[in-house]
Scaffold this motif. Structure first.
Motif, PDB file in Angstrom:
ATOM      1  N   VAL A  65      24.440  28.065  39.770  1.00 11.39           N
ATOM      2  CA  VAL A  65      25.358  27.475  38.798  1.00 11.39           C
ATOM      3  C   VAL A  65      26.503  26.851  39.590  1.00 11.39           C
ATOM      4  CG1 VAL A  65      26.835  27.885  36.805  1.00 11.39           C
ATOM      5  CG2 VAL A  65      24.741  29.244  37.106  1.00 11.39           C
ATOM      6  N   THR A  66      26.595  25.526  39.546  1.00 14.18           N
ATOM      7  CA  THR A  66      27.592  24.814  40.345  1.00 14.18           C
ATOM      8  C   THR A  66      28.511  24.019  39.436  1.00 14.18           C
ATOM      9  OG1 THR A  66      25.983  24.610  42.141  1.00 14.18           O
ATOM     10  CG2 THR A  66      27.957  23.222  42.258  1.00 14.18           C
ATOM     11  N   ALA A  67      29.803  24.317  39.513  1.00 20.89           N
ATOM     12  CA  ALA A  67      30.815  23.596  38.735  1.00 20.89           C
ATOM     13  C   ALA A  67      31.579  22.659  39.663  1.00 20.89           C
ATOM     14  CB  ALA A  67      31.779  24.582  38.079  1.00 20.89           C
ATOM     15  N   THR A  68      31.722  21.423  39.245  1.00 16.60           N
ATOM     16  CA  THR A  68      32.475  20.448  40.031  1.00 16.60           C
ATOM     17  C   THR A  68      33.501  19.753  39.140  1.00 16.60           C
ATOM     18  OG1 THR A  68      30.792  18.756  39.627  1.00 16.60           O
ATOM     19  CG2 THR A  68      30.625  20.007  41.675  1.00 16.60           C
TER      20      THR A  68
ATOM     21  N   ALA B 137      39.885  29.672  34.719  1.00 13.71           N
ATOM     22  CA  ALA B 137      38.418  29.638  34.643  1.00 13.71           C
ATOM     23  C   ALA B 137      37.794  30.632  35.620  1.00 13.71           C
ATOM     24  CB  ALA B 137      37.909  28.234  34.938  1.00 13.71           C
ATOM     25  N   ILE B 138      38.309  30.667  36.860  1.00 11.58           N
ATOM     26  CA  ILE B 138      37.746  31.594  37.839  1.00 11.58           C
ATOM     27  C   ILE B 138      38.039  33.035  37.434  1.00 11.58           C
ATOM     28  CG2 ILE B 138      37.806  32.336  40.251  1.00 11.58           C
ATOM     29  CD1 ILE B 138      38.388  29.431  41.008  1.00 11.58           C
ATOM     30  N   TYR B 139      39.205  33.251  36.847  1.00 11.13           N
ATOM     31  CA  TYR B 139      39.527  34.602  36.364  1.00 11.13           C
ATOM     32  C   TYR B 139      38.548  35.020  35.269  1.00 11.13           C
ATOM     33  CZ  TYR B 139      42.948  38.380  36.704  1.00 11.13           C
ATOM     34  OH  TYR B 139      43.569  39.576  36.998  1.00 11.13           O
ATOM     35  N   ALA B 140      38.217  34.091  34.383  1.00  8.71           N
ATOM     36  CA  ALA B 140      37.339  34.414  33.253  1.00  8.71           C
ATOM     37  C   ALA B 140      35.867  34.491  33.651  1.00  8.71           C
ATOM     38  CB  ALA B 140      37.514  33.371  32.157  1.00  8.71           C
ATOM     39  N   ALA B 141      35.478  33.795  34.715  1.00  5.92           N
ATOM     40  CA  ALA B 141      34.069  33.726  35.105  1.00  5.92           C
ATOM     41  C   ALA B 141      33.564  35.098  35.553  1.00  5.92           C
ATOM     42  CB  ALA B 141      33.882  32.708  36.218  1.00  5.92           C
ATOM     43  N   HIS B 142      32.422  35.489  35.030  1.00  4.50           N
ATOM     44  CA  HIS B 142      31.891  36.814  35.350  1.00  4.50           C
ATOM     45  C   HIS B 142      31.427  36.880  36.790  1.00  4.50           C
ATOM     46  CE1 HIS B 142      30.157  40.747  34.433  1.00  4.50           C
ATOM     47  NE2 HIS B 142      29.233  40.401  35.298  1.00  4.50           N
ATOM     48  N   ASN B 143      31.762  37.981  37.447  1.00  5.54           N
ATOM     49  CA  ASN B 143      31.295  38.263  38.800  1.00  5.54           C
ATOM     50  C   ASN B 143      30.854  39.725  38.851  1.00  5.54           C
ATOM     51  OD1 ASN B 143      31.267  37.462  41.830  1.00  5.54           O
ATOM     52  ND2 ASN B 143      32.308  39.432  41.793  1.00  5.54           N
ATOM     53  N   GLY B 144      29.685  39.959  39.440  1.00  3.57           N
ATOM     54  CA  GLY B 144      29.183  41.322  39.547  1.00  3.57           C
ATOM     55  C   GLY B 144      28.075  41.600  38.547  1.00  3.57           C
ATOM     56  N   VAL B 145      27.865  42.878  38.253  1.00  3.52           N
ATOM     57  CA  VAL B 145      26.785  43.289  37.352  1.00  3.52           C
ATOM     58  C   VAL B 145      27.108  42.855  35.926  1.00  3.52           C
ATOM     59  CG1 VAL B 145      25.522  45.250  36.405  1.00  3.52           C
ATOM     60  CG2 VAL B 145      26.198  45.253  38.818  1.00  3.52           C
TER      61      VAL B 145
ATOM     62  N   MET C 206      19.495  33.186  31.810  1.00  2.05           N
ATOM     63  CA  MET C 206      20.028  31.967  31.212  1.00  2.05           C
ATOM     64  C   MET C 206      21.228  32.261  30.321  1.00  2.05           C
ATOM     65  SD  MET C 206      18.333  29.835  32.750  1.00  2.05           S
ATOM     66  CE  MET C 206      19.270  28.497  31.993  1.00  2.05           C
ATOM     67  N   ASP C 207      21.295  33.446  29.732  1.00  2.00           N
ATOM     68  CA  ASP C 207      22.471  33.833  28.951  1.00  2.00           C
ATOM     69  C   ASP C 207      23.712  33.848  29.845  1.00  2.00           C
ATOM     70  OD1 ASP C 207      24.094  34.949  26.841  1.00  2.00           O
ATOM     71  OD2 ASP C 207      23.854  36.898  27.801  1.00  2.00           O
ATOM     72  N   LEU C 208      23.598  34.478  31.007  1.00  2.00           N
ATOM     73  CA  LEU C 208      24.743  34.529  31.912  1.00  2.00           C
ATOM     74  C   LEU C 208      25.050  33.150  32.500  1.00  2.00           C
ATOM     75  CD1 LEU C 208      26.954  35.935  33.414  1.00  2.00           C
ATOM     76  CD2 LEU C 208      25.267  36.837  35.026  1.00  2.00           C
ATOM     77  N   ALA C 209      24.020  32.386  32.829  1.00  2.00           N
ATOM     78  CA  ALA C 209      24.252  31.028  33.346  1.00  2.00           C
ATOM     79  C   ALA C 209      25.001  30.180  32.329  1.00  2.00           C
ATOM     80  CB  ALA C 209      22.923  30.376  33.718  1.00  2.00           C
ATOM     81  N   ASN C 210      24.628  30.313  31.058  1.00  2.00           N
ATOM     82  CA  ASN C 210      25.318  29.554  30.013  1.00  2.00           C
ATOM     83  C   ASN C 210      26.736  30.076  29.782  1.00  2.00           C
ATOM     84  OD1 ASN C 210      23.259  27.707  29.478  1.00  2.00           O
ATOM     85  ND2 ASN C 210      22.223  29.113  28.076  1.00  2.00           N
ATOM     86  N   ASN C 211      26.927  31.386  29.977  1.00  2.00           N
ATOM     87  CA  ASN C 211      28.272  31.953  29.912  1.00  2.00           C
ATOM     88  C   ASN C 211      29.169  31.279  30.948  1.00  2.00           C
ATOM     89  OD1 ASN C 211      30.336  33.846  31.085  1.00  2.00           O
ATOM     90  ND2 ASN C 211      29.677  35.191  29.429  1.00  2.00           N
ATOM     91  N   LEU C 212      28.651  31.145  32.164  1.00  3.68           N
ATOM     92  CA  LEU C 212      29.414  30.504  33.237  1.00  3.68           C
ATOM     93  C   LEU C 212      29.605  29.020  32.956  1.00  3.68           C
ATOM     94  CD1 LEU C 212      27.562  32.294  36.141  1.00  3.68           C
ATOM     95  CD2 LEU C 212      29.971  32.632  35.552  1.00  3.68           C
TER      96      LEU C 212
ATOM     97  N   ASP D 183      32.232  19.661  35.362  1.00  2.00           N
ATOM     98  CA  ASP D 183      30.824  19.412  35.106  1.00  2.00           C
ATOM     99  C   ASP D 183      30.031  20.561  35.716  1.00  2.00           C
ATOM    100  OD1 ASP D 183      31.239  16.872  33.883  1.00  2.00           O
ATOM    101  OD2 ASP D 183      31.451  15.971  35.873  1.00  2.00           O
ATOM    102  N   VAL D 184      29.001  21.008  35.017  1.00  2.00           N
ATOM    103  CA  VAL D 184      28.242  22.175  35.481  1.00  2.00           C
ATOM    104  C   VAL D 184      26.769  21.813  35.592  1.00  2.00           C
ATOM    105  CG1 VAL D 184      27.608  24.564  35.031  1.00  2.00           C
ATOM    106  CG2 VAL D 184      29.897  23.755  34.428  1.00  2.00           C
ATOM    107  N   GLU D 185      26.195  22.141  36.741  1.00  2.00           N
ATOM    108  CA  GLU D 185      24.775  21.880  36.986  1.00  2.00           C
ATOM    109  C   GLU D 185      24.053  23.190  37.271  1.00  2.00           C
ATOM    110  OE1 GLU D 185      21.830  19.422  40.077  1.00  2.00           O
ATOM    111  OE2 GLU D 185      23.977  19.615  40.498  1.00  2.00           O
ATOM    112  N   LEU D 186      22.895  23.382  36.646  1.00  2.00           N
ATOM    113  CA  LEU D 186      22.014  24.501  36.951  1.00  2.00           C
ATOM    114  C   LEU D 186      20.875  23.966  37.811  1.00  2.00           C
ATOM    115  CD1 LEU D 186      21.750  26.346  33.500  1.00  2.00           C
ATOM    116  CD2 LEU D 186      23.560  26.457  35.220  1.00  2.00           C
ATOM    117  N   SER D 187      20.638  24.594  38.965  1.00  4.20           N
ATOM    118  CA  SER D 187      19.624  24.080  39.881  1.00  4.20           C
ATOM    119  C   SER D 187      18.973  25.243  40.629  1.00  4.20           C
ATOM    120  CB  SER D 187      20.262  23.108  40.878  1.00  4.20           C
ATOM    121  OG  SER D 187      21.244  23.766  41.669  1.00  4.20           O
TER     122      SER D 187
END
Length: 486
Positions: free
Chosen positions: A187-190, A323-331, A373-379, A389-393
């Motif tokens: 998941v890459t955000a630019t 955004a980085i604070y809100a973005a999930h990291n970890g389990v 995909m649930d977590l990817a869409n969360n991010l 812009d967010v790209e899934l690859s």
């Protein structure tokens, strides 16, 4: 120090590992190791091919008396994670790994060791070279680019391999037999922003550093509570976001490594200096206290540096930090079906802010596709709210466990016999093994994964246990001699 490594037992294994570690082999730059492996196979007089993406396959006939056994594939990946400490001078493109022995462990001087997956590759090389090891018809599959995209496994065409059983040698606990693994997606955000120019009059520039973290494997170690340098840095910036202007951020390195270090450069008014130091000092003490058990060497430093004129606009930096604070990291979720298995997780691996550009790189893993995909869409939603812009690859599948596997039924009793009745841990792992991808084109192939103890993979603390390698080598030989009949 290579001579000391070569003297270790089993010599066949450690000598091949030393040969391998003399060849630079970072991911995406495997030309030299591909040629090395082709030369190795051809010099043995064995059928050796390179496929269309760079994987190397070496075929060896069954030894005498083993012709009626099921043909097997032994598989490991050629590339290694290239990580080094900031104070280590090393060029992964030109230098071999500098190894040494410390107690029961083989380590590298300030860099990753390459035991992941070099010990697996060395194992296969030793079997190919030997004229005394019993084995069935054997295909050695050496894949490329496992660590940064699994493009070797993805590019391997169906029908090329003839083996019925695949032994993947990329597990890092010697009491574990892997029967499944997680899939993943990048998941890459630019984003971009118009830089502002600030006058140096009445202002200072400070560098904030987070360092000394252990780092490690972003799948296998994601549940351990290790510090993430990008999240720690963002927590610091969030605390003073009203009093600073961000000039740049550079945190983390590879997508599959828990980030160990982050550096931020900020500009502030002279009259905010005391506030900055006071707030950051207090918060640093709090963070170190929180992480003291897992991260005893954590360092958070801030110092004045030469003035930087270009900064982010306040609105853009507020969006970024939030955004980085809100973005999930970890389990994200534990498996409800397999005890103690992480089902879904995310690693905020890379944060770069500089010259009007933002890039945030994450690796999301899961053994369940819908949860991944649930977590990817969360991010995606989190970073899109910040205007990115967010790209899934790089999406790759997991490997579903088969508890009725024929090779599993062979390996469990062998393990128990060799280890005085001790039982192996048969489990799926929260890492991206190539088995799931290979299984797409070889759906009937019976797959299993195992290996010696390797700690700290993907970090300069990577180390391979000598006694475990001896245990593992005996296990390999017994497995090869007891492959089921066709």
């Amino acid at each position: 120090m290579s001579s000391e490594i070569r003297a270790l037992e089993p010599k066949q294994l450690w000598n091949k590992f030393a040969d391998l570690n003399a060849v630079p082999r970072p991911s995406k730059k495997e030309e030299r190791i591909i040629q090395f492996m082709k030369d190795f196979g051809k010099n043995l007089g064995l059928e050796t091919i390179e496929d269309t993406v760079g994987n190397v396959i070496i075929r060896k006939p069954a030894t005498k008396g083993m012709e009626d056994r099921k043909p097997i594939v032994m598989q490991s990946h050629l590339d290694m994670v290239h990580q080094k400490n900031n104070d280590t001078v090393f060029d992964f493109d030109t230098q071999g790994i500098d190894m040494y022995i410390e107690g029961d462990w083989v380590k590298a001087k300030g860099t990753t060791l390459g035991a992941d997956n070099g010990l697996g590759v060395a194992t296969i090389m030793a079997v190919l070279e030997s004229d005394t090891i019993a084995h069935p018809a054997l295909e050695a599959l050496f894949t490329i680019d496992e660590e940064t995209g699994m493009t070797g496994a993805m590019g391997l065409k169906g029908g090329l391999l003839k083996g019925e059983i695949l032994l993947n040698l990329d597990t890092e606990e010697d009491d574990e037999i892997g029967v499944g693994c997680a899939g993943g997606v990048d998941v890459t955000a630019t984003g971009s922003y118009d830089e502002q120019n600030l006058s140096s009059e009445g202002r200072k520039t400070y560098k904030i550093e987070v360092k000394g973290l252990q780092g490690g494997h972003s799948g296998m170690q994601i549940h351990e509570g290790l510090g993430n340098a990008n999240k720690i840095m963002n927590r610091l910036l969030y605390a003073v976001v009203e009093d600073i202007s961000i000039s740049e951020i550079n945190g983390g390195s590879l997508r599959n490594a828990i980030p160990r270090e982050s550096v931020a450069v900020v500009v502030l008014d002279d009259d905010k200096e005391d506030i900055l130091i006071s707030v950051l000092t207090a918060l640093s003490t709090t963070i170190k206290q929180e992480l003291k058990t897992m991260e005893p060497d954590l360092q958070i430093e801030f110092s004045e540096i030469d003035f930087q004129t270009k900064v982010m606009p306040f609105a853009a930096q507020l969006q970024l930090v939030n955004a980085i604070y809100a973005a999930h990291n970890g389990v994200y979720r534990m498996s409800p079906d397999i005890s103690d298995l992480v089902e879904t997780s995310n690693n905020i691996a890379r944060v770069i802010v500089k010259d009007g550009h933002i890039k945030i790189g994450c690796l999301t893993r899961s053994s369940v596709e819908s949860s991944k995909m649930d977590l990817a869409n969360n991010l995606r939603a989190t970073f899109e709210l910040a205007g990115c812009d967010v790209e899934l690859s790089g999406d790759y599948p997991g490997w579903a466990p088969n508890m009725d596997s024929d090779i599993l039924k062979v390996m469990v009793p062998i393990y128990e016999r060799l280890n005085n009745g001790g039982k192996p841990h048969v489990a799926a792992c929260h890492a991206g093994l190539e088995c799931g991808i290979l299984g797409q084109n070889y759906p009937t192939m019976d797959m299993i994964s195992f290996g010696p103890n390797i700690k700290g993979a993907h970090s300069p603390d990577e180390r391979a246990q000598i006694s475990s390698a001896q245990k593992y080598w005996k296990y390999v030989l017994e497995i090869l001699e007891n492959i089921p009949k066709s």
